[in-house]
Scaffold this motif. Structure first.
Motif, PDB file in Angstrom:
ATOM      1  N   LYS A 224       0.839  -1.210   0.000  1.00 12.33           N
ATOM      2  CA  LYS A 224       0.000   0.000   0.000  1.00 12.33           C
ATOM      3  C   LYS A 224       0.871   1.256   0.000  1.00 12.33           C
ATOM      4  O   LYS A 224       0.579   2.225  -0.709  1.00 12.33           O
ATOM      5  CB  LYS A 224      -0.926   0.014   1.216  1.00 12.33           C
ATOM      6  CG  LYS A 224      -2.048  -0.969   1.135  1.00 12.33           C
ATOM      7  CD  LYS A 224      -2.877  -0.938   2.415  1.00 12.33           C
ATOM      8  CE  LYS A 224      -3.859  -2.085   2.456  1.00 12.33           C
ATOM      9  NZ  LYS A 224      -4.559  -2.173   3.741  1.00 12.33           N
ATOM     10  N   LEU A 225       1.932   1.236   0.801  1.00 15.55           N
ATOM     11  CA  LEU A 225       2.822   2.387   0.881  1.00 15.55           C
ATOM     12  C   LEU A 225       3.544   2.620  -0.447  1.00 15.55           C
ATOM     13  O   LEU A 225       3.649   3.756  -0.920  1.00 15.55           O
ATOM     14  CB  LEU A 225       3.829   2.179   2.013  1.00 15.55           C
ATOM     15  CG  LEU A 225       4.693   3.366   2.393  1.00 15.55           C
ATOM     16  CD1 LEU A 225       3.843   4.545   2.833  1.00 15.55           C
ATOM     17  CD2 LEU A 225       5.656   2.980   3.505  1.00 15.55           C
ATOM     18  N   ARG A 226       4.003   1.539  -1.065  1.00 17.84           N
ATOM     19  CA  ARG A 226       4.719   1.669  -2.344  1.00 17.84           C
ATOM     20  C   ARG A 226       3.817   2.163  -3.471  1.00 17.84           C
ATOM     21  O   ARG A 226       4.295   2.736  -4.443  1.00 17.84           O
ATOM     22  CB  ARG A 226       5.349   0.332  -2.732  1.00 17.84           C
ATOM     23  CG  ARG A 226       6.562  -0.005  -1.909  1.00 17.84           C
ATOM     24  CD  ARG A 226       7.054  -1.412  -2.169  1.00 17.84           C
ATOM     25  NE  ARG A 226       7.188  -1.755  -3.563  1.00 17.84           N
ATOM     26  CZ  ARG A 226       8.327  -2.062  -4.176  1.00 17.84           C
ATOM     27  NH1 ARG A 226       9.435  -2.082  -3.491  1.00 17.84           N
ATOM     28  NH2 ARG A 226       8.345  -2.391  -5.436  1.00 17.84           N
ATOM     29  N   ALA A 227       2.512   1.962  -3.338  1.00 18.72           N
ATOM     30  CA  ALA A 227       1.570   2.410  -4.367  1.00 18.72           C
ATOM     31  C   ALA A 227       1.391   3.931  -4.335  1.00 18.72           C
ATOM     32  O   ALA A 227       0.901   4.513  -5.303  1.00 18.72           O
ATOM     33  CB  ALA A 227       0.221   1.721  -4.185  1.00 18.72           C
TER      34      ALA A 227
ATOM     35  N   GLU B  82       4.637   8.708  12.760  1.00 21.33           N
ATOM     36  CA  GLU B  82       5.630   8.997  13.793  1.00 21.33           C
ATOM     37  C   GLU B  82       5.068   9.934  14.857  1.00 21.33           C
ATOM     38  O   GLU B  82       5.302   9.735  16.052  1.00 21.33           O
ATOM     39  CB  GLU B  82       6.889   9.593  13.165  1.00 21.33           C
ATOM     40  CG  GLU B  82       7.751   8.574  12.458  1.00 21.33           C
ATOM     41  CD  GLU B  82       9.014   9.183  11.868  1.00 21.33           C
ATOM     42  OE1 GLU B  82       9.463  10.246  12.351  1.00 21.33           O
ATOM     43  OE2 GLU B  82       9.544   8.588  10.917  1.00 21.33           O
ATOM     44  N   VAL B  83       4.329  10.949  14.433  1.00 20.08           N
ATOM     45  CA  VAL B  83       3.716  11.879  15.387  1.00 20.08           C
ATOM     46  C   VAL B  83       2.785  11.127  16.319  1.00 20.08           C
ATOM     47  O   VAL B  83       2.820  11.298  17.544  1.00 20.08           O
ATOM     48  CB  VAL B  83       2.957  13.014  14.651  1.00 20.08           C
ATOM     49  CG1 VAL B  83       2.079  13.810  15.612  1.00 20.08           C
ATOM     50  CG2 VAL B  83       3.940  13.931  13.942  1.00 20.08           C
ATOM     51  N   TYR B  84       1.937  10.267  15.752  1.00 21.77           N
ATOM     52  CA  TYR B  84       0.980   9.509  16.566  1.00 21.77           C
ATOM     53  C   TYR B  84       1.692   8.528  17.498  1.00 21.77           C
ATOM     54  O   TYR B  84       1.333   8.402  18.667  1.00 21.77           O
ATOM     55  CB  TYR B  84      -0.008   8.756  15.674  1.00 21.77           C
ATOM     56  CG  TYR B  84      -1.024   9.626  14.975  1.00 21.77           C
ATOM     57  CD1 TYR B  84      -1.013  11.012  15.071  1.00 21.77           C
ATOM     58  CD2 TYR B  84      -2.003   9.059  14.186  1.00 21.77           C
ATOM     59  CE1 TYR B  84      -1.951  11.793  14.421  1.00 21.77           C
ATOM     60  CE2 TYR B  84      -2.953   9.833  13.529  1.00 21.77           C
ATOM     61  CZ  TYR B  84      -2.921  11.200  13.648  1.00 21.77           C
ATOM     62  OH  TYR B  84      -3.836  11.972  13.018  1.00 21.77           O
ATOM     63  N   LEU B  85       2.710   7.851  16.986  1.00 20.18           N
ATOM     64  CA  LEU B  85       3.452   6.894  17.818  1.00 20.18           C
ATOM     65  C   LEU B  85       4.166   7.604  18.964  1.00 20.18           C
ATOM     66  O   LEU B  85       4.175   7.087  20.096  1.00 20.18           O
ATOM     67  CB  LEU B  85       4.439   6.109  16.954  1.00 20.18           C
ATOM     68  CG  LEU B  85       3.820   5.102  15.985  1.00 20.18           C
ATOM     69  CD1 LEU B  85       4.880   4.553  15.039  1.00 20.18           C
ATOM     70  CD2 LEU B  85       3.137   3.976  16.739  1.00 20.18           C
ATOM     71  N   ARG B  86       4.730   8.765  18.691  1.00 26.78           N
ATOM     72  CA  ARG B  86       5.389   9.529  19.758  1.00 26.78           C
ATOM     73  C   ARG B  86       4.367   9.990  20.796  1.00 26.78           C
ATOM     74  O   ARG B  86       4.624   9.950  21.995  1.00 26.78           O
ATOM     75  CB  ARG B  86       6.123  10.721  19.170  1.00 26.78           C
ATOM     76  CG  ARG B  86       7.440  10.338  18.543  1.00 26.78           C
ATOM     77  CD  ARG B  86       8.361  11.536  18.344  1.00 26.78           C
ATOM     78  NE  ARG B  86       9.651  11.072  17.908  1.00 26.78           N
ATOM     79  CZ  ARG B  86      10.045  11.041  16.639  1.00 26.78           C
ATOM     80  NH1 ARG B  86       9.261  11.496  15.695  1.00 26.78           N
ATOM     81  NH2 ARG B  86      11.239  10.576  16.315  1.00 26.78           N
TER      82      ARG B  86
ATOM     83  N   GLU C 276       6.071  11.646  -2.091  1.00 23.62           N
ATOM     84  CA  GLU C 276       5.698  12.693  -1.133  1.00 23.62           C
ATOM     85  C   GLU C 276       4.557  12.230  -0.215  1.00 23.62           C
ATOM     86  O   GLU C 276       4.514  12.582   0.964  1.00 23.62           O
ATOM     87  CB  GLU C 276       5.340  14.012  -1.826  1.00 23.62           C
ATOM     88  CG  GLU C 276       4.198  13.946  -2.808  1.00 23.62           C
ATOM     89  CD  GLU C 276       4.601  13.579  -4.237  1.00 23.62           C
ATOM     90  OE1 GLU C 276       3.729  13.663  -5.112  1.00 23.62           O
ATOM     91  OE2 GLU C 276       5.765  13.201  -4.477  1.00 23.62           O
ATOM     92  N   GLU C 277       3.657  11.405  -0.755  1.00 23.10           N
ATOM     93  CA  GLU C 277       2.585  10.844   0.066  1.00 23.10           C
ATOM     94  C   GLU C 277       3.140   9.826   1.060  1.00 23.10           C
ATOM     95  O   GLU C 277       2.663   9.741   2.194  1.00 23.10           O
ATOM     96  CB  GLU C 277       1.510  10.187  -0.800  1.00 23.10           C
ATOM     97  CG  GLU C 277       0.712  11.168  -1.636  1.00 23.10           C
ATOM     98  CD  GLU C 277      -0.217  10.474  -2.633  1.00 23.10           C
ATOM     99  OE1 GLU C 277       0.053   9.311  -3.008  1.00 23.10           O
ATOM    100  OE2 GLU C 277      -1.209  11.099  -3.041  1.00 23.10           O
ATOM    101  N   GLN C 278       4.156   9.079   0.639  1.00 21.44           N
ATOM    102  CA  GLN C 278       4.806   8.114   1.536  1.00 21.44           C
ATOM    103  C   GLN C 278       5.435   8.834   2.723  1.00 21.44           C
ATOM    104  O   GLN C 278       5.256   8.428   3.873  1.00 21.44           O
ATOM    105  CB  GLN C 278       5.895   7.330   0.798  1.00 21.44           C
ATOM    106  CG  GLN C 278       5.390   6.371  -0.241  1.00 21.44           C
ATOM    107  CD  GLN C 278       6.532   5.700  -0.993  1.00 21.44           C
ATOM    108  OE1 GLN C 278       7.698   5.827  -0.629  1.00 21.44           O
ATOM    109  NE2 GLN C 278       6.204   4.990  -2.048  1.00 21.44           N
ATOM    110  N   HIS C 279       6.160   9.917   2.429  1.00 20.38           N
ATOM    111  CA  HIS C 279       6.829  10.663   3.492  1.00 20.38           C
ATOM    112  C   HIS C 279       5.813  11.292   4.446  1.00 20.38           C
ATOM    113  O   HIS C 279       6.004  11.275   5.663  1.00 20.38           O
ATOM    114  CB  HIS C 279       7.751  11.736   2.907  1.00 20.38           C
ATOM    115  CG  HIS C 279       8.891  11.175   2.118  1.00 20.38           C
ATOM    116  ND1 HIS C 279       9.876  10.390   2.681  1.00 20.38           N
ATOM    117  CD2 HIS C 279       9.203  11.270   0.812  1.00 20.38           C
ATOM    118  CE1 HIS C 279      10.739  10.032   1.757  1.00 20.38           C
ATOM    119  NE2 HIS C 279      10.351  10.549   0.598  1.00 20.38           N
ATOM    120  N   GLU C 280       4.744  11.825   3.872  1.00 16.77           N
ATOM    121  CA  GLU C 280       3.704  12.434   4.698  1.00 16.77           C
ATOM    122  C   GLU C 280       3.076  11.390   5.624  1.00 16.77           C
ATOM    123  O   GLU C 280       2.878  11.633   6.819  1.00 16.77           O
ATOM    124  CB  GLU C 280       2.624  13.062   3.807  1.00 16.77           C
ATOM    125  CG  GLU C 280       1.500  13.705   4.574  1.00 16.77           C
ATOM    126  CD  GLU C 280       0.428  14.291   3.668  1.00 16.77           C
ATOM    127  OE1 GLU C 280      -0.670  14.560   4.179  1.00 16.77           O
ATOM    128  OE2 GLU C 280       0.683  14.467   2.459  1.00 16.77           O
TER     129      GLU C 280
END
Length: 75
Positions: free
Chosen positions: A49-52, A66-70, A56-60
């Motif tokens: 899903k990520l590779r699709a 990361e924000v949610y996990l932190r 820029e969408e992958q990085h976002e």
């Protein structure tokens, strides 16, 4: 004439549905093989899903995760 056209469209859609089912079965087989070799099919599906997505969408997406996990104290 319209009846023939409708019939042809329906038959074409039916063929595509059968092909779609066959492809879905093939994907299930690949995931079962991956699981049999010790890989996590769920993780593989996440990567697919990520590779699709565009880079820029992958990085976002990664940044949001990361924000949610932190915020949850998981990083």
């Amino acid at each position: 004439m319209a009846a023939d056209e409708v019939r042809l469209l329906i038959e074409r859609a039916e063929r595509l549905i059968e092909q779609k089912k066959g492809i879905a079965d093939d994907i299930k087989d690949v995931m079962a093989e991956a699981k049999g070799r010790g890989y996590d099919p769920s993780a593989l599906q996440d990567i697919i899903k990520l590779r699709a997505k565009k880079p820029e969408e992958q990085h976002e997406r990664q940044a949001i995760l990361e924000v949610y996990l932190r915020a949850l104290g998981m990083m």
